[in-house]
Design an enzyme around this catalytic site. Sequence first.
Site, PDB file in Angstrom:
ATOM      1  CG  ASP A 176      30.511  45.854  41.228  1.00 51.13           C
ATOM      2  OD1 ASP A 176      30.149  46.577  40.301  1.00 51.13           O
ATOM      3  OD2 ASP A 176      31.684  45.507  41.408  1.00 51.13           O
ATOM      4  CG  ASP A 234      31.920  48.508  44.227  1.00 56.99           C
ATOM      5  OD1 ASP A 234      31.561  49.157  43.233  1.00 56.99           O
ATOM      6  OD2 ASP A 234      32.252  47.326  44.187  1.00 56.99           O
ATOM      7  CG  ASP A 294      35.328  43.434  44.038  1.00 56.64           C
ATOM      8  OD1 ASP A 294      34.625  44.258  43.424  1.00 56.64           O
ATOM      9  OD2 ASP A 294      36.364  42.969  43.575  1.00 56.64           O
TER      10      ASP A 294
END
Length: 638
Positions: A336, A534, A530
Amino acid sequence: MSHHHHHHHSGSCRKVALILAASLLLAVAAWVEHALALPTWQLLLVYLVPYLLVGASTLREAAEGIVHGRVFNEDFLMAVATIGALAIGFMPGADTEFAEAVFVMLFFQVGELFESYAEGRSRDSIAHLVEVRPDTAHVERGGAVETVAPDEVAVGETIVVSPGERVPLDGVILSGQASLNTVALTGESMPRDVGEGDEIVSGCINLSGVLRVRTTRSFGESTVSRIIHLVESANEQKSRSESFISRFARVYTPIVVISAVMLAVVPPLFLGGMAVFAQWLHRALIFLVVSCPCALVISVPLTFFGGLGGASRRGILIKGSNYMDTLARLHTVVFDKTGTLTHGEFEVVAVHPEKCDERELLHLAAHVEHYSTHPIAAALREAFPSEATDGCRVEAVEELSGRGIRARVDGRIVCVGNAKMMGDLGVEWHDCHLVGTIIHVAIDGRYAGHIVINDRIKADSHQAVADLKALGVDHTVMLTGDREAVAADVARQTGIDEYHAQLLPIDKVSHVERLLAAAPRGATLAFVGDGINDAPVLKRADVGIAMGALGSDAAIEAADVVLMDDSPAKIATAVRISRCTIAIAHQNVWFAIGVKVAILALATVGLGTMWMAVFADVGVTVLAVLNAMRALMAGGNR
C-alpha cells in the site's frame, strides 16, 4: 510469569541432581557387578535403584500415555527398550544389559535437560518482550498520586510517568515533554520526542521529563499487553513442517514397535529357535532405542520457537510458525503506498519564486493559510513556523472553495491556491516539472511563484524493494488510492515493478485476488499496509504484514506479521529469518533421520551396540537442539 519461570528453573536443577545421583549409583552398581559374583536377579535389584531414580518420570509418562490412549510416544519407546534390556539377561545364553538399560534412561534425561535449557533460552529471548510489561502505574486520584497495578487504572484517568519509568498504558500526553526509548517495541534505537497532545504507547521507557498522561485504553487493551499476547500465542499456530512432524510421529512409532517385534520373533523361527532368540531380541532393543524420534520431535518446534524469538528481538512479530513457511516462499509483495512506502504526511518539497525570494513566498503563503485546517495548510505552516512573531497584519481572509484562500497581508492582496484560482484571476501562471500538489501564489494580481507539496517517501523504501529483489522476490506491486502522477513518481523512485492508482479499498482486494491467481504454485503473496482500511486485504493475502504497530489496531488484528517500526526494510529481514529457520528445521530432520537409518542398518546385521544406539539418539538430539539455537540468531544483524 515469574512464578512459571522460577518453577521451570528449579525443575532443571532437580533434574541435574537426579542425573548426577543416578550416575554415581550406576558406577557403584557396576563395581558391585565386577567385584561380587551375584546371581542375576540380585544384580537386577542393585541396578534398579539408579534405573528407577532416573527413569521414573519417563515410565510415568509412558504409563499415562497408555491410559490416555496415546500409546506411541518416545517415552513409551524408551520404556519398552530399557525394560527389555533389563529382562534380556534372564534369557538363556545372553549377556546382561543392566548397565546399558540405566545408561539409555540416563542419556534420555540428559537430552531432555538440553531441550529444556534451549527452550528456556528461546523463552528468555521472548521474555525480553515480556519484561516490557510494566509493574505499576502512578495515578492521580483525589489530589494525590497513588501507585497501583496497571490493570486497576480506568480509561480516562490521569497517570504520571517519571523519567526512567516504563509507560504502563496507552494514552495522550496532557502535559510535559520527553524523549522515549521504544527499542523494546520496535527494535529501533533512536529515541522519539513527544510533547503535549501526542499519543503515547505502553512499553516505551521515558528517558527525560515528567509526563502526565490521560489513559485511552485499559491495560488489557494496551499495546504492551497485545504484543505480549501475540508473542505468547505465536507458537500455537503450527507450521506445516511442524504439524508434519507430529503427524509423522503418530505413524512412525507404531511402525517402529511392530518392526522391532518382528525383528525379535521372525529370524529365530528360521534360524534355530531359542538359542539365537536372545541375540535377535538384543538387536530389536537397539532398534527401538535408535528409532526413538526425540531429535525430530524436540528440535523442530524449538527451531521455530527460536526463529520467532529472534525475529521479535528485531521488532518483527510473526504470529505463528506457519507464516514462516509462507514468508520463506514469498514471490509477490504488494505494497500500500501511503504510510508504508511514504510517511503519509505532506511537506513542502520545493519553492519556486518568480518575482520575490523563497522566504517571502513561503512567509506570505503561511500567513494566508494560518487558520485553515487543510493538511496542505499545515505543511505550509510547518515550512515557515515563525509567522507568529513577525507582526504582519493579516485581514479579510476568505476561502474560495475548490480554489484556495485570499487574504490581505500588510495591505497587499495575496491569493494562494490552485491553477483554477490563477485562471480566475487572469494571472499568467506556469506548471512545475516536479510531481506533487502545486500551490500557486499571486500578489496584487501578479504571479509570484509556486510551492510544491508532497508526501515524503521513506528513506529506506528504495532499499527495501532492492533487498526483496535480491532475495528472489520476483514481483513487487504498489496499490494506492492516490492520483496517477503521484503513484508513478513513487513507483519510479522506489523501483517497484507495477502500480495501480486511484483505487478504493475494495479494488485493492480484487487486485490482490488477481495477483494470487497469477502466482506460480507454491509461491506466496504478501500484502504490506499500515492502514485502517487495509484489514480486508491483509486477511486476503497469504501473509498480511502490518507496518508500524504503533499505528492502527485493525491492521494489527488482521495482520499475520507485524513490523513494530515503520521501516519497510524489515520485510526482507523477516524473509531472511524465515528462510534461515526453515532451513535449520530441514537440516535437523534430515540429519536425525540419516544417522538413525545408518545405525539401524548396523543393528539389524548385528554390528550395532547399545552404546551406539544411545549416542545416535542423544547425540543427535543434542546436536539438533544446538542447531535449533542458531535460529535465535537468524537473519544476522544486517
